[in-house]
Design a protein around this motif. Sequence first.
Motif, PDB file in Angstrom:
ATOM      1  N   ARG A  47       4.543  -5.357  -9.269  1.00 29.61           N
ATOM      2  CA  ARG A  47       3.868  -4.972  -8.042  1.00 29.61           C
ATOM      3  C   ARG A  47       4.582  -3.780  -7.421  1.00 29.61           C
ATOM      4  O   ARG A  47       5.747  -3.515  -7.708  1.00 29.61           O
ATOM      5  CB  ARG A  47       3.805  -6.136  -7.056  1.00 29.61           C
ATOM      6  CG  ARG A  47       5.143  -6.689  -6.656  1.00 29.61           C
ATOM      7  CD  ARG A  47       4.999  -7.848  -5.678  1.00 29.61           C
ATOM      8  NE  ARG A  47       6.279  -8.496  -5.513  1.00 29.61           N
ATOM      9  CZ  ARG A  47       6.597  -9.660  -6.062  1.00 29.61           C
ATOM     10  NH1 ARG A  47       5.722 -10.318  -6.791  1.00 29.61           N
ATOM     11  NH2 ARG A  47       7.794 -10.175  -5.890  1.00 29.61           N
ATOM     12  N   ALA A  65      -0.217  -3.092  -4.540  1.00 30.14           N
ATOM     13  CA  ALA A  65      -0.829  -3.361  -5.836  1.00 30.14           C
ATOM     14  C   ALA A  65       0.025  -4.365  -6.578  1.00 30.14           C
ATOM     15  O   ALA A  65       1.253  -4.322  -6.505  1.00 30.14           O
ATOM     16  CB  ALA A  65      -0.953  -2.073  -6.641  1.00 30.14           C
ATOM     17  N   HIS A  68      -0.517  -5.688 -12.327  1.00 27.44           N
ATOM     18  CA  HIS A  68      -0.874  -4.661 -13.299  1.00 27.44           C
ATOM     19  C   HIS A  68      -0.102  -4.878 -14.597  1.00 27.44           C
ATOM     20  O   HIS A  68       0.836  -5.666 -14.653  1.00 27.44           O
ATOM     21  CB  HIS A  68      -0.577  -3.267 -12.731  1.00 27.44           C
ATOM     22  CG  HIS A  68      -1.538  -2.857 -11.656  1.00 27.44           C
ATOM     23  ND1 HIS A  68      -2.653  -2.108 -11.904  1.00 27.44           N
ATOM     24  CD2 HIS A  68      -1.542  -3.119 -10.327  1.00 27.44           C
ATOM     25  CE1 HIS A  68      -3.309  -1.913 -10.770  1.00 27.44           C
ATOM     26  NE2 HIS A  68      -2.657  -2.518  -9.793  1.00 27.44           N
ATOM     27  N   THR A  70       1.785  -2.669 -16.189  1.00 29.50           N
ATOM     28  CA  THR A  70       3.116  -2.039 -16.134  1.00 29.50           C
ATOM     29  C   THR A  70       3.487  -1.699 -14.692  1.00 29.50           C
ATOM     30  O   THR A  70       2.618  -1.661 -13.814  1.00 29.50           O
ATOM     31  CB  THR A  70       3.140  -0.722 -16.943  1.00 29.50           C
ATOM     32  OG1 THR A  70       2.236   0.204 -16.316  1.00 29.50           O
ATOM     33  CG2 THR A  70       2.726  -0.930 -18.391  1.00 29.50           C
ATOM     34  N   GLU A  73       1.632   1.467 -13.581  1.00 33.29           N
ATOM     35  CA  GLU A  73       0.250   1.227 -13.137  1.00 33.29           C
ATOM     36  C   GLU A  73       0.222   0.618 -11.735  1.00 33.29           C
ATOM     37  O   GLU A  73      -0.655   0.942 -10.941  1.00 33.29           O
ATOM     38  CB  GLU A  73      -0.477   0.311 -14.122  1.00 33.29           C
ATOM     39  CG  GLU A  73      -0.879   1.017 -15.400  1.00 33.29           C
ATOM     40  CD  GLU A  73      -1.561   0.090 -16.393  1.00 33.29           C
ATOM     41  OE1 GLU A  73      -2.245  -0.866 -15.959  1.00 33.29           O
ATOM     42  OE2 GLU A  73      -1.412   0.345 -17.596  1.00 33.29           O
ATOM     43  N   ALA A  74       1.173  -0.244 -11.447  1.00 28.30           N
ATOM     44  CA  ALA A  74       1.257  -0.848 -10.107  1.00 28.30           C
ATOM     45  C   ALA A  74       1.543   0.243  -9.074  1.00 28.30           C
ATOM     46  O   ALA A  74       0.938   0.270  -8.003  1.00 28.30           O
ATOM     47  CB  ALA A  74       2.343  -1.919 -10.072  1.00 28.30           C
ATOM     48  N   GLY A  77      -1.568   2.283  -8.526  1.00 28.78           N
ATOM     49  CA  GLY A  77      -2.507   1.491  -7.727  1.00 28.78           C
ATOM     50  C   GLY A  77      -2.136   1.474  -6.249  1.00 28.78           C
ATOM     51  O   GLY A  77      -2.991   1.628  -5.379  1.00 28.78           O
TER      52      GLY A  77
END
Length: 109
Positions: A47, A65, A68, A70, A73-74, A77
């Motif tokens: 997160r 976020a 996710h 990875t 990616e968090a 986001g």
Amino acid sequence: GEAELLQAVEGLLALGHAIGANTFPSGRLPLELRPLWSEYVSLPSPRALAIAGELRRNQWVAGLAGGHATHSEAEIGALRECSKRRFEMRIVAPCQIYAVDDEIVREGS
């Protein structure tokens, strides 16, 4: 509507109190972020939390976020979520990653 939002906030605050203050990183978390932090730590890892603006002047927005694939990616986001709110609230300062998982990576402004 507004009633649902209030209910959600109250639920989160109750959750935060139930979890206890030990969910906060040792004394470094600004008071303004505490209700949000309770919500943030309940998200699945990886997160990330992004914030923009000035906490002290209460002119800020955040993006959360979780869950996710990875950490990258968090972070993306969280930044995307923060940017959307930043635009709506006309916050000039850019969004920056504030925390990844339970670690604060940037001190509050």
